[in-house]
Design a protein around this motif. Structure first.
Motif, PDB file in Angstrom:
ATOM      1  N   ALA A   1       4.345 -10.735 -15.591  1.00 35.54           N
ATOM      2  CA  ALA A   1       4.324 -10.103 -14.259  1.00 35.54           C
ATOM      3  C   ALA A   1       3.424 -10.951 -13.365  1.00 35.54           C
ATOM      4  CB  ALA A   1       3.773  -8.686 -14.370  1.00 35.54           C
ATOM      5  N   HIS A   2       3.495 -10.699 -12.055  1.00 32.31           N
ATOM      6  CA  HIS A   2       2.655 -11.472 -11.139  1.00 32.31           C
ATOM      7  C   HIS A   2       1.278 -10.829 -10.975  1.00 32.31           C
ATOM      8  CE1 HIS A   2       6.624 -12.995 -10.004  1.00 32.31           C
ATOM      9  NE2 HIS A   2       5.980 -14.083  -9.637  1.00 32.31           N
ATOM     10  N   ASP A   3       0.247 -11.648 -11.020  1.00 32.75           N
ATOM     11  CA  ASP A   3      -1.071 -11.173 -10.603  1.00 32.75           C
ATOM     12  C   ASP A   3      -1.085 -11.234  -9.078  1.00 32.75           C
ATOM     13  OD1 ASP A   3      -1.919 -10.917 -13.202  1.00 32.75           O
ATOM     14  OD2 ASP A   3      -2.778 -12.951 -13.280  1.00 32.75           O
ATOM     15  N   HIS A   4      -1.874 -10.386  -8.466  1.00 35.01           N
ATOM     16  CA  HIS A   4      -1.969 -10.445  -7.001  1.00 35.01           C
ATOM     17  C   HIS A   4      -3.410 -10.295  -6.552  1.00 35.01           C
ATOM     18  CE1 HIS A   4      -2.443  -6.063  -6.674  1.00 35.01           C
ATOM     19  NE2 HIS A   4      -1.505  -5.960  -7.579  1.00 35.01           N
ATOM     20  N   GLY A   5      -3.646 -10.594  -5.275  1.00 35.47           N
ATOM     21  CA  GLY A   5      -4.997 -10.524  -4.720  1.00 35.47           C
ATOM     22  C   GLY A   5      -5.445  -9.076  -4.556  1.00 35.47           C
ATOM     23  N   THR A   6      -6.679  -8.917  -4.112  1.00 36.50           N
ATOM     24  CA  THR A   6      -7.259  -7.578  -3.975  1.00 36.50           C
ATOM     25  C   THR A   6      -6.683  -6.879  -2.741  1.00 36.50           C
ATOM     26  OG1 THR A   6      -9.259  -8.537  -4.873  1.00 36.50           O
ATOM     27  CG2 THR A   6      -9.483  -6.355  -3.887  1.00 36.50           C
ATOM     28  N   ILE A   7      -6.248  -5.675  -2.946  1.00 38.51           N
ATOM     29  CA  ILE A   7      -5.708  -4.882  -1.828  1.00 38.51           C
ATOM     30  C   ILE A   7      -6.879  -4.226  -1.091  1.00 38.51           C
ATOM     31  CG2 ILE A   7      -4.229  -2.896  -1.243  1.00 38.51           C
ATOM     32  CD1 ILE A   7      -2.594  -3.590  -3.792  1.00 38.51           C
ATOM     33  N   ASP A   8      -6.831  -4.260   0.228  1.00 35.16           N
ATOM     34  CA  ASP A   8      -7.918  -3.676   1.019  1.00 35.16           C
ATOM     35  C   ASP A   8      -7.696  -2.163   1.134  1.00 35.16           C
ATOM     36  OD1 ASP A   8      -9.801  -2.867   2.801  1.00 35.16           O
ATOM     37  OD2 ASP A   8      -9.168  -4.176   4.447  1.00 35.16           O
ATOM     38  N   TRP A   9      -8.172  -1.430   0.112  1.00 33.00           N
ATOM     39  CA  TRP A   9      -7.924   0.016   0.108  1.00 33.00           C
ATOM     40  C   TRP A   9      -8.675   0.738   1.212  1.00 33.00           C
ATOM     41  CZ3 TRP A   9      -3.648   1.499  -1.696  1.00 33.00           C
ATOM     42  CH2 TRP A   9      -3.059   0.823  -2.761  1.00 33.00           C
TER      43      TRP A   9
ATOM     44  N   MET B   1       0.836  -1.223   0.000  1.00 37.00           N
ATOM     45  CA  MET B   1       0.000   0.000   0.000  1.00 37.00           C
ATOM     46  C   MET B   1       0.862   1.260   0.000  1.00 37.00           C
ATOM     47  SD  MET B   1      -2.934  -0.886   2.779  1.00 37.00           S
ATOM     48  CE  MET B   1      -3.811  -2.446   2.751  1.00 37.00           C
ATOM     49  N   MET B   2       2.138   1.124   0.407  1.00 38.63           N
ATOM     50  CA  MET B   2       3.016   2.303   0.496  1.00 38.63           C
ATOM     51  C   MET B   2       3.098   3.089  -0.806  1.00 38.63           C
ATOM     52  SD  MET B   2       6.432   1.063   2.450  1.00 38.63           S
ATOM     53  CE  MET B   2       7.384   2.553   2.183  1.00 38.63           C
ATOM     54  N   PHE B   3       2.915   2.381  -1.948  1.00 30.07           N
ATOM     55  CA  PHE B   3       3.065   3.040  -3.249  1.00 30.07           C
ATOM     56  C   PHE B   3       1.919   3.996  -3.563  1.00 30.07           C
ATOM     57  CE2 PHE B   3       5.629  -0.760  -3.335  1.00 30.07           C
ATOM     58  CZ  PHE B   3       6.811  -0.301  -3.886  1.00 30.07           C
ATOM     59  N   GLY B   4       0.929   4.015  -2.678  1.00 26.84           N
ATOM     60  CA  GLY B   4      -0.180   4.935  -2.872  1.00 26.84           C
ATOM     61  C   GLY B   4      -1.351   4.259  -3.564  1.00 26.84           C
TER      62      GLY B   4
END
Ligand code: BYC
Length: 336
Positions: free
Chosen positions: A279-287, A219-222
């Motif tokens: 590239a890697h797919d990733h799970g949903t980030i809890d924004w 999440m640090m990347f904004g």
């Protein structure tokens, strides 16, 4: 409470009202845009649009605040580091973060904002600092994990800022990035030691720390690009060179291989290589968690801010003594 951005001067000239620009100003702006398009650096004394200046003050001061608030979670472990060697390394790292804060405050000052204004914005809760430092450091493995993931994310985000269009910020970032590389390596090496030579309990401690720090680190990347109000303009001006999502993706791709070597599992069952995207797919980030933390409601926001305010108040006598000494020296010089 810590809730808003460093927008104490308004985001648009005239606090949102469209400013009427003279022909001279328009020429200056065209000249400025041409320099940006040519990839030139802008120096402190060069003309720049008000919004460019304010964007830089916002980003650089938030970055500076992140460095000095970032000293707190790690400082918590200096007296509990497991060996003299680890204590010396951690002390040096935390001191480096303080130094980074100072280079960055100095870079922001070249834009005409004072250090007192920036501290006031931090202490009154108007300024932001990185969301990541609102999480607690529960075990020694958190210190290694911060080095690996948090400093790793910081490097991914900050190396492109060495080519930021504003030269004083770019120059500060060159030294900062060199030191961040050492920080990342020391964290990774501390974790590798625990994972290769540690007990089962130590290995479990590392896995637990990685489970807690992984999502906040990405999440640090904004926010995602389509929810990032500042990205388009900052990229146009060469302040940001890559979008939030692009940097996040590069970080995730690098971390997967590092995790494999360490022997830890990244806590995302949906993380997998996508051949088509390379590239890697990733799970949903809890924004919702991210927005909550940056709105002041993370696990440690109140504690972090209270610690910074107390340090400022406790240090008042040092600032007063330094000013009294400076006044005395001036008088002595005048009398000589
Ligand atoms: N935390 O439009 P966006 C370090 C805010 S130091 C809190 O994408 P932008 C380290 C953002 O400010 C780590 N707030 O914004 C230190 C904006 O709000 P405002 C710090 C965040 O600026 C010690 C809103 O969300 N690094 O790593 O284009 C030890 C919308 O976002 C965060 C830097 O500061 C966040 N994570 O892009 C170890 C690097 N993300 O201001 C390590 C320089 C977003 O409009 N900064 N927000 O109210 C940057 O590169 C950019 O400012 C960001 C955000 C990528 C962080």
């Amino acid at each position: 409470m810590y809730t808003q951005a460093m927008d104490t001067m308004g985001k648009e000239p005239g606090d949102g009202k469209k400013a009427v620009r003279s022909a001279d100003e328009m020429r200056l702006e065209e000249n400025f845009d041409a320099h940006i398009d040519a990839g030139d650096f802008i120096e402190a004394k060069d003309w720049m649009p008000d919004h460019y200046r304010k964007t830089l003050v916002r980003q650089i001061s938030q970055h500076a605040h992140s460095e000095i608030v970032g000293m707190l979670p790690e400082g918590n472990w200096i007296s509990r580091a497991p060996t003299l060697k680890r204590k010396a390394i951690l002390l040096a790292k935390v001191q480096d973060e303080g130094g980074h804060g100072l280079y960055l405050y100095a870079a922001a000052e070249t834009l005409g904002t004072s250090r007192d204004q920036m501290f006031d914005a931090l202490h009154s809760g108007k300024a932001k600092y990185s969301s990541i430092f609102n999480y607690p450091t529960l075990t020694w493995a958190d210190i290694g994990t911060i080095g690996w993931l948090v400093d790793g994310a910081a490097i991914m985000n900050q190396v492109p800022i060495c080519r930021c269009s504003y030269a004083p910020y770019a120059r500060a970032m060159i030294r900062i990035c060199r030191e961040e590389s050492f920080h990342q390596r020391q964290g990774y090496e501390a974790l590798l030691t625990m994972m290769t030579k540690g007990t089962d309990a130590q290995k479990a401690m590392v896995q637990d720390a990685v489970n807690r720090w992984w999502w906040p680190s990405i999440m640090m990347f904004g926010p995602p690009d389509d929810q990032s109000p500042n990205s388009a303009q900052s990229m146009r001006w060469g302040i940001k060179r890559f979008s939030n999502d692009d940097l996040r993706q590069k970080f995730i791709d690098a971390a997967v291989e590092q995790a494999r070597i360490l022997g830890v599992t990244l806590p995302d069952p949906d993380l997998k290589w996508n051949e088509e995207r390379q590239a890697h797919d990733h799970g949903t980030i809890d924004w919702s968690e991210f927005w909550r933390v940056i709105a002041g409601d993370g696990p440690c926001n109140r504690e972090r801010l209270a610690t910074r305010v107390k340090a400022w108040e406790d240090g008042a006598w040092v600032r007063e003594a330094a000013l009294a000494h400076a006044r005395k020296q001036t008088k002595l010089k005048e009398a000589a």
